[in-house]
Design an enzyme around this catalytic site. Structure first.
Site, short mmCIF file in Angstrom:
data_model
loop_
_atom_site.label_atom_id
_atom_site.label_comp_id
_atom_site.label_asym_id
_atom_site.label_seq_id
_atom_site.Cartn_x
_atom_site.Cartn_y
_atom_site.Cartn_z
N ASP A 15 0.87 -1.18 0.00
CA ASP A 15 0.00 0.00 0.00
C ASP A 15 0.90 1.22 0.00
O ASP A 15 2.12 1.12 0.25
CB ASP A 15 -0.91 0.00 1.23
N SER A 16 0.33 2.37 -0.25
CA SER A 16 1.10 3.60 -0.21
C SER A 16 1.54 3.95 1.21
O SER A 16 2.48 4.70 1.40
CB SER A 16 0.27 4.76 -0.78
N CYS A 78 -4.22 -1.14 -2.15
CA CYS A 78 -4.34 0.31 -2.33
C CYS A 78 -5.34 0.54 -3.45
O CYS A 78 -5.16 0.04 -4.56
CB CYS A 78 -2.98 0.90 -2.70
N GLU A 158 -3.48 8.48 8.67
CA GLU A 158 -2.03 8.26 8.80
C GLU A 158 -1.45 8.96 10.03
O GLU A 158 -0.44 8.53 10.58
CB GLU A 158 -1.31 8.75 7.53
N CYS A 194 -11.11 3.35 0.02
CA CYS A 194 -9.70 3.54 0.35
C CYS A 194 -9.43 2.69 1.58
O CYS A 194 -10.21 2.72 2.53
CB CYS A 194 -9.39 5.01 0.63
N HIS A 196 -7.47 3.09 3.89
CA HIS A 196 -7.25 3.86 5.11
C HIS A 196 -8.55 4.12 5.87
O HIS A 196 -8.52 4.37 7.08
CB HIS A 196 -6.62 5.22 4.77
#
Length: 285
Positions: A15-16, A78, A158, A194, A196
């Site tokens: 993932d990023s 991702c 994040e 997403c 996240h």
């Protein structure tokens, strides 16, 4: 490419940043005997605000790093990378199986909401690709689908900002224009487009109406991985729990501090390895 069908090889997940840990968490629960190697490309986060060519470039190099270490299957955890780079990764790294998150997520949404409008919140890159709209409409042509950019929520996640009045106010501010565009039937779906966003699910739930089903599709991705492993005779037959290795390209301390929330395990100690990714151009870009 020399692909070895060794069932004990790890499954690669990238993932990023830390969002893909929500997919890894589902994978570990469904496939506890498998070995995993997770790469968070934290030095290049976020992918969602980058151009298509840049995302393909980053995705190719992150994937190559994992494949060079030796993996039996690659999970692109991702949404942005899955929406624009999946075809390139499948071609460049064949015959290593590659699974993205778009198709399983769309299928899960249609299963949980057979009719009614679907809102997809995602990064700018995913929204621009219209990957979710195209995938959903192939299976349900008359469905109302609206994709909505919410890249700011990636930064919140994040940073470890997952709850509280400020987070809820930001989410409400971002989603209010979306609700104004949707039809208002008895029921609708909000797809977290997403990886996240699942850590923000509780905060999102507080600001949306009760007629909205929130789709967190991490386990649908895990189901797709199990199906591919089974079809390719790659299921690890060991009886002991698998090993997990974590790699990051930057920010070890932040990964240790925040990553446990994505894994839904606040007592887990994360010990990632800091790695440098070689910059190589994909043959398909």
């Amino acid at each position: 490419m020399n692909f070895k069908t060794d069932t004990t090889l790890p499954i690669g997940v990238f993932d990023s940043g830390m969002g893909g840990l929500t997919v890894l968490n589902a994978l570990m629960q469904l496939l506890p005997n498998e070995n995993f190697i997770y790469l968070g490309d934290t030095a290049r986060l976020p992918y969602g605000t980058k151009s298509k060519d840049t995302v393909i470039h980053y995705s190719y190099n992150a994937s190559k790093h994992l494949i060079d270490r030796g993996i039996k299957l690659l999970v692109v955890a991702c949404n942005t990378a899955s929406s624009v780079a999946l075809e390139t990764l499948e071609r460049d790294f064949y015959p290593v199986p590659v699974i993205g998150v778009i198709q399983p997520s769309a299928e899960m949404t249609l299963t949980q909401l057979p009719e009614g409008p679907i809102a997809v919140i995602a990064t700018e890159g995913t929204v621009k690709s219209r990957a979710y709209t195209q995938t959903i409409l192939k299976q349900s042509p008359n469905r109302e689908v609206i994709e909505w950019p919410c890249s700011l929520l990636v930064a919140l996640a994040e940073e470890g900002w997952h709850s509280g009045p400020l987070v809820e106010d930001i989410i409400e501010h971002m989603l209010t224009p979306l609700w104004q565009q949707l039809d208002n039937p008895a029921q609708k779906a909000l797809l977290l487009g997403c990886t996240h966003f699942p850590v923000l699910k509780s905060a999102i739930q507080k600001v949306i109406d009760q007629n909205t089903i929130i789709i967190d599709s991490a386990f649908s991705v895990a189901d797709a991985v199990l199906a591919r492993l089974t079809a390719n005779n790659l299921v690890n037959q060991q009886s002991t729990c698998g090993k997990i290795q974590y790699l990051v390209t930057d920010g070890i301390e932040r990964f240790q501090r925040v990553g446990k929330f994505f894994l839904d395990s606040r007592n887990q100690v994360l010990s990632p390895e800091l790695v440098s990714i070689n910059i190589i151009k994909s043959t398909q870009t």
